[in-house]
Enzyme design. Structure first.
Site, PDB file in Angstrom:
ATOM      1  CG  ASP A   1      -1.983  -1.013   0.948  1.00 36.38           C
ATOM      2  OD1 ASP A   1      -1.400  -2.655   0.701  1.00 36.38           O
ATOM      3  OD2 ASP A   1      -2.971  -1.064   1.945  1.00 36.38           O
TER       4      ASP A   1
ATOM      5  CD  GLU B   1      -6.527   0.588   0.861  1.00 35.17           C
ATOM      6  OE1 GLU B   1      -8.037   0.094   0.957  1.00 35.17           O
ATOM      7  OE2 GLU B   1      -5.931  -0.180   2.278  1.00 35.17           O
ATOM      8  CG  ASN B   2      -3.673   3.037   2.055  1.00 33.93           C
ATOM      9  OD1 ASN B   2      -3.685   1.898   2.102  1.00 33.93           O
ATOM     10  ND2 ASN B   2      -4.786   3.557   3.196  1.00 33.93           N
TER      11      ASN B   2
ATOM     12  CG  HIS C   1      -0.572  -0.144   5.640  1.00 33.42           C
ATOM     13  ND1 HIS C   1      -0.536   1.436   5.821  1.00 33.42           N
ATOM     14  CD2 HIS C   1      -1.935  -0.845   4.921  1.00 33.42           C
ATOM     15  CE1 HIS C   1      -2.327   0.973   4.803  1.00 33.42           C
ATOM     16  NE2 HIS C   1      -2.152   0.462   4.334  1.00 33.42           N
TER      17      HIS C   1
ATOM     18  CG  ASN D   1     -10.451  -1.398   3.038  1.00 33.82           C
ATOM     19  OD1 ASN D   1      -9.098  -2.349   2.982  1.00 33.82           O
ATOM     20  ND2 ASN D   1     -10.640  -0.553   3.924  1.00 33.82           N
ATOM     21  CG  HIS D   2      -9.095   3.025   2.892  1.00 34.70           C
ATOM     22  ND1 HIS D   2     -10.209   3.424   3.653  1.00 34.70           N
ATOM     23  CD2 HIS D   2      -7.902   2.454   3.627  1.00 34.70           C
ATOM     24  CE1 HIS D   2      -9.852   2.965   4.963  1.00 34.70           C
ATOM     25  NE2 HIS D   2      -8.225   2.644   4.927  1.00 34.70           N
TER      26      HIS D   2
ATOM     27  CG  HIS E   1      -7.197  -4.586   0.218  1.00 40.54           C
ATOM     28  ND1 HIS E   1      -5.943  -4.121   0.582  1.00 40.54           N
ATOM     29  CD2 HIS E   1      -7.328  -3.656   0.821  1.00 40.54           C
ATOM     30  CE1 HIS E   1      -5.950  -3.023   1.021  1.00 40.54           C
ATOM     31  NE2 HIS E   1      -6.721  -3.012   1.640  1.00 40.54           N
TER      32      HIS E   1
ATOM     33  CG  HIS F   1      -6.147  -4.532   5.560  1.00 39.07           C
ATOM     34  ND1 HIS F   1      -6.713  -3.268   5.094  1.00 39.07           N
ATOM     35  CD2 HIS F   1      -6.876  -4.507   6.319  1.00 39.07           C
ATOM     36  CE1 HIS F   1      -7.259  -2.335   5.507  1.00 39.07           C
ATOM     37  NE2 HIS F   1      -7.659  -3.576   6.341  1.00 39.07           N
TER      38      HIS F   1
HETATM   39 FE   LIG Z   1      -4.203   0.483   3.379  1.00 41.70          FE
HETATM   40 FE   LIG Z   2      -7.107  -1.339   3.296  1.00 45.40          FE
END
Ligand SMILES: [Fe+2]
Ligand SMILES: [Fe+2]
Length: 269
Positions: free
Chosen positions: A14, A45-46, A184, A73-74, A157, A182
Site C-alpha cells: 500500500d 488504495e492509500n 501495512h 477497501n479505501h 486485501h 491492507h
Molecule cells: Fe492500506
Molecule cells: Fe485497506
C-alpha cells in the site's frame, strides 16, 4: 528478461500518500533497470492523502513505471475515481464487491507473448464492507479468464492472517503468487507453496516507518487514548518501499523464487 523464460515482477505494498508516491517515482525506475524487472504492481488504495486514490495520484504512479494498480477497501473514498475505474483497465478494485460496483476486479497485462492475469480480492474477516465470498469469486475468475493464462497474480486485501493464509493454500498450483495487503506491516513468511505458488501474508507498505501504519503516530496514539474522532495526517519520516520481487516461469506460471524487498528512500529536496 533476467533469464530466458522467467518474468521478474516487483510488487509493492500500500502506497501511503505523497511521500510514498515520491519514493516510488525516485526508486522504481532504477530498481527496474538494475534488477531486470519487467512488471511492476502496486497497491494504490492509500495513495492520496493516505485514504483513497485520485486520478492525479494514480497517474503519478503509472508515470513512475507502475504497470498495474490494485486497491482495497479505501478505493471508494475519492468519488472522481469511480469513472476512472471504468476507463482505466489497469487500475483494479476488489473483484468480490457486489455486481454493479464501478471498474473491474481483474486485468490482463501483456508484453510480447507473455500475459499475466492480475486479480484483486478483499477479505471478509474484520473488514468494513460486507463483500461477496473471495474464494468463490477467484474460482469464477480463473474459470472464465484464466484458462489460457498460466501467470496469475493475486492481491488478497485483508485484515485476518488466517483468511490470507487460507487463500494462499486455496490457490496453490493455480496462481503464480498470492500476497496480502491492507495491514501495512511486512510479514516474514514469504515462501514457495508445494504447488508452485509464491506466498506472503502481507507485503508491508510504501510509506513512513516512523508512524502508525503510515499515519503520524502522535495523533493515532491520542485517538486510541481519547476515543474521540480525529483527523490523521500522513507521516513523512523514514520512508521505505516494501514488497516482494518474484520470478515466474513464463511457460508453467509457477513461481521460481520470492524475496522480500525493503528499500529506504532519502528525500532529495
Ligand atoms: Fe492500506
Ligand atoms: Fe485497506
Amino acid at each position: 528478461m533476467i533469464m530466458p523464460g522467467v518474468l521478474r515482477v516487483l510488487i509493492l505494498g500500500d502506497v501511503m500518500g505523497r511521500p510514498a508516491r515520491r519514493a516510488v517515482r525516485d526508486l522504481v525506475p532504477s530498481l527496474v533497470k538494475n534488477e531486470g524487472i519487467e512488471l511492476v504492481i502496486a497497491n494504490a488504495e492509500n495513495a492520496s492523502g493516505g485514504v483513497g486514490v485520485d486520478i492525479k495520484s494514480a497517474k503519478e504512479l503509472f508515470d513512475a513505471g507502475v504497470h498495474v494498480l490494485t486497491s482495497g477497501n479505501h478505493i471508494w473514498k475519492k468519488k472522481e475515481i469511480y469513472s476512472y475505474l471504468n476507463e482505466k483497465e489497469n487500475l483494479i478494485r476488489p473483484a468480490n464487491f457486489p455486481t454493479g460496483a464501478p471498474g473491474k476486479g481483474w486485468c490482463v497485462w501483456q508484453q510480447d507473448d507473455v500475459r499475466v492475469l492480475v486479480i484483486n480480492l478483499q477479505g471478509r474477516v474484520f473488514m468494513p464492507q460486507h463483500v461477496d465470498d473471495p474464494f468463490r469469486c477467484v474460482d469464477e475468475i480463473l474459470h472464465k479468464y484464466g484458462r489460457n493464462i498460466p501467470l496469475v497474480i493475486v492481491d488478497m486485501h485483508a485484515e485476518a492472517t488466517s483468511e490470507k493464509v487460507a487463500m494462499g493454500w486455496h490457490l496453490d498450483g493455480r496462481a503464480s503468487i498470492v500476497y496480502g495487503t491492507h495491514t501495512h506491516v511486512q510479514t516474514a513468511d514469504e515462501r514457495m507453496l508445494p504447488g508452485g505458488t509464491a506466498y506472503i501474508t502481507d507485503l508491508g507498505m510504501c510509506g513512513a516507518m516512523d508512524s502508525v501504519i503510515g499515519m503520524e503516530k502522535e495523533s493515532v496514539i491520542r485517538g486510541f487514548i481519547s476515543q474521540l474522532p480525529r483527523q490523521f495526517e500522513v507521516a513523512h519520516k523514514n520512508v521505505m518501499l516494501q514488497g516482494v520481487i518474484v520470478d515466474i516461469d513464463t511457460s508453467s506460471g509457477k513461481a521460481r523464487d520470492v524475496r522480500r524487498a525493503r528499500i529506504p528512500w532519502q528525500a532529495s529536496h
